[in-house]
Structure formats: C-alpha cells, structure tokens
Design a protein around this motif. Structure first.
Motif, PDB file in Angstrom:
ATOM      1  N   TYR A 126       0.843  -1.195   0.000  1.00 32.90           N
ATOM      2  CA  TYR A 126       0.000   0.000   0.000  1.00 32.90           C
ATOM      3  C   TYR A 126       0.881   1.249   0.000  1.00 32.90           C
ATOM      4  O   TYR A 126       2.038   1.219   0.394  1.00 32.90           O
ATOM      5  CB  TYR A 126      -0.927   0.031   1.219  1.00 32.90           C
ATOM      6  CG  TYR A 126      -0.212  -0.162   2.537  1.00 32.90           C
ATOM      7  CD1 TYR A 126       0.360   0.906   3.205  1.00 32.90           C
ATOM      8  CD2 TYR A 126      -0.096  -1.423   3.097  1.00 32.90           C
ATOM      9  CE1 TYR A 126       1.033   0.730   4.398  1.00 32.90           C
ATOM     10  CE2 TYR A 126       0.575  -1.624   4.296  1.00 32.90           C
ATOM     11  CZ  TYR A 126       1.132  -0.532   4.939  1.00 32.90           C
ATOM     12  OH  TYR A 126       1.802  -0.726   6.127  1.00 32.90           O
ATOM     13  N   ALA A 127       0.327   2.313  -0.475  1.00 33.23           N
ATOM     14  CA  ALA A 127       0.879   3.654  -0.338  1.00 33.23           C
ATOM     15  C   ALA A 127      -0.326   4.547  -0.116  1.00 33.23           C
ATOM     16  O   ALA A 127      -1.315   4.454  -0.847  1.00 33.23           O
ATOM     17  CB  ALA A 127       1.638   4.073  -1.586  1.00 33.23           C
ATOM     18  N   LEU A 128      -0.278   5.364   0.913  1.00 30.47           N
ATOM     19  CA  LEU A 128      -1.425   6.214   1.189  1.00 30.47           C
ATOM     20  C   LEU A 128      -0.991   7.533   1.786  1.00 30.47           C
ATOM     21  O   LEU A 128       0.126   7.688   2.272  1.00 30.47           O
ATOM     22  CB  LEU A 128      -2.414   5.515   2.126  1.00 30.47           C
ATOM     23  CG  LEU A 128      -1.896   5.101   3.479  1.00 30.47           C
ATOM     24  CD1 LEU A 128      -2.862   5.552   4.553  1.00 30.47           C
ATOM     25  CD2 LEU A 128      -1.807   3.579   3.505  1.00 30.47           C
ATOM     26  N   LEU A 129      -1.902   8.470   1.736  1.00 32.82           N
ATOM     27  CA  LEU A 129      -1.677   9.808   2.258  1.00 32.82           C
ATOM     28  C   LEU A 129      -2.845  10.125   3.176  1.00 32.82           C
ATOM     29  O   LEU A 129      -4.007  10.000   2.782  1.00 32.82           O
ATOM     30  CB  LEU A 129      -1.626  10.805   1.098  1.00 32.82           C
ATOM     31  CG  LEU A 129      -1.294  12.238   1.424  1.00 32.82           C
ATOM     32  CD1 LEU A 129       0.141  12.337   1.928  1.00 32.82           C
ATOM     33  CD2 LEU A 129      -1.467  13.101   0.202  1.00 32.82           C
ATOM     34  N   LEU A 130      -2.545  10.504   4.416  1.00 28.44           N
ATOM     35  CA  LEU A 130      -3.569  10.887   5.389  1.00 28.44           C
ATOM     36  C   LEU A 130      -3.377  12.354   5.707  1.00 28.44           C
ATOM     37  O   LEU A 130      -2.252  12.813   5.903  1.00 28.44           O
ATOM     38  CB  LEU A 130      -3.426  10.068   6.672  1.00 28.44           C
ATOM     39  CG  LEU A 130      -3.485   8.562   6.513  1.00 28.44           C
ATOM     40  CD1 LEU A 130      -3.111   7.892   7.825  1.00 28.44           C
ATOM     41  CD2 LEU A 130      -4.853   8.126   6.076  1.00 28.44           C
ATOM     42  N   VAL A 151       2.554   7.354   3.859  1.00 33.11           N
ATOM     43  CA  VAL A 151       2.937   6.025   4.340  1.00 33.11           C
ATOM     44  C   VAL A 151       2.996   5.052   3.173  1.00 33.11           C
ATOM     45  O   VAL A 151       2.159   5.092   2.274  1.00 33.11           O
ATOM     46  CB  VAL A 151       1.894   5.497   5.352  1.00 33.11           C
ATOM     47  CG1 VAL A 151       2.306   4.157   5.905  1.00 33.11           C
ATOM     48  CG2 VAL A 151       1.649   6.483   6.464  1.00 33.11           C
ATOM     49  N   ARG A 152       3.996   4.159   3.199  1.00 37.45           N
ATOM     50  CA  ARG A 152       4.012   3.058   2.245  1.00 37.45           C
ATOM     51  C   ARG A 152       4.284   1.772   3.008  1.00 37.45           C
ATOM     52  O   ARG A 152       4.745   1.801   4.151  1.00 37.45           O
ATOM     53  CB  ARG A 152       5.034   3.270   1.139  1.00 37.45           C
ATOM     54  CG  ARG A 152       6.453   3.117   1.562  1.00 37.45           C
ATOM     55  CD  ARG A 152       7.364   3.181   0.365  1.00 37.45           C
ATOM     56  NE  ARG A 152       8.728   2.971   0.807  1.00 37.45           N
ATOM     57  CZ  ARG A 152       9.754   2.940   0.023  1.00 37.45           C
ATOM     58  NH1 ARG A 152       9.588   3.120  -1.267  1.00 37.45           N
ATOM     59  NH2 ARG A 152      10.945   2.734   0.497  1.00 37.45           N
ATOM     60  N   ASP A 153       4.033   0.647   2.376  1.00 39.48           N
ATOM     61  CA  ASP A 153       4.215  -0.637   3.043  1.00 39.48           C
ATOM     62  C   ASP A 153       5.678  -0.834   3.443  1.00 39.48           C
ATOM     63  O   ASP A 153       6.581  -0.253   2.833  1.00 39.48           O
ATOM     64  CB  ASP A 153       3.727  -1.784   2.149  1.00 39.48           C
ATOM     65  CG  ASP A 153       4.523  -1.893   0.874  1.00 39.48           C
ATOM     66  OD1 ASP A 153       5.517  -2.645   0.857  1.00 39.48           O
ATOM     67  OD2 ASP A 153       4.147  -1.230  -0.108  1.00 39.48           O
ATOM     68  N   PRO A 154       5.939  -1.624   4.479  1.00 39.92           N
ATOM     69  CA  PRO A 154       7.298  -1.783   4.990  1.00 39.92           C
ATOM     70  C   PRO A 154       8.299  -2.339   3.981  1.00 39.92           C
ATOM     71  O   PRO A 154       9.499  -2.114   4.104  1.00 39.92           O
ATOM     72  CB  PRO A 154       7.145  -2.753   6.156  1.00 39.92           C
ATOM     73  CG  PRO A 154       5.705  -2.797   6.479  1.00 39.92           C
ATOM     74  CD  PRO A 154       4.968  -2.367   5.263  1.00 39.92           C
TER      75      PRO A 154
END
Length: 79
Positions: free
Chosen positions: A41-45, A54-57
C-alpha cells in the motif's frame, strides 16, 4: 470523525482506522492500524494540521517525497 478525511481504498481496509470523536495522535493511531495490515500500500492521510505519507514496509508501492524550492513538500505515488 471531526477534522479527518479518509480516502477510501479499493478494498476499504483503512476506513475505520481512527477512533470515533475526540482528539488522537494520527501518527500513532495509523502505525497501530497498519501493524495489522498485510500486503502492499501507499497512502496519504491529512488532518487539519498533519500530513502523513505512508508506504508498506517492503516498499512494494512507490511513494516519493520531495522538498519544494519555495518551501513545503510534495508527495507522489509515481515519480
């Protein structure tokens, strides 16, 4: 959830990450929720005063961070 806008993903895995009402630490809450997520995942909050990218580890999804010459930041899921 006052002051919080969630972008829905295709599988809606992040819809209920934040507690109902009241103030909370978006970084800590997100880290706790994402510790339970498997996959890429890659997301923006974004809240009124916080922007969290944030992106996956494992880094399977791209996420680029750049500093703007005029000040500020740019985040993109593609370079």
């Amino acid at each position: 959830m006052p002051g919080l806008a969630w972008v829905r993903t295709e599988d809606r895995a992040f819809d209920n990450c934040a507690p109902e009402g009241g103030a909370f630490d978006v970084g800590a809450t997100t880290a706790e929720a994402l510790a339970q997520v498997r996959g890429s995942y890659a997301l923006l909050l974004m809240t009124r005063d916080t922007l969290l990218a944030v992106r996956d580890p494992h880094g399977f999804r791209p996420l680029s961070l750049g500093a703007l010459e005029e000040g500020g930041w740019a985040v993109a899921s593609e370079t």
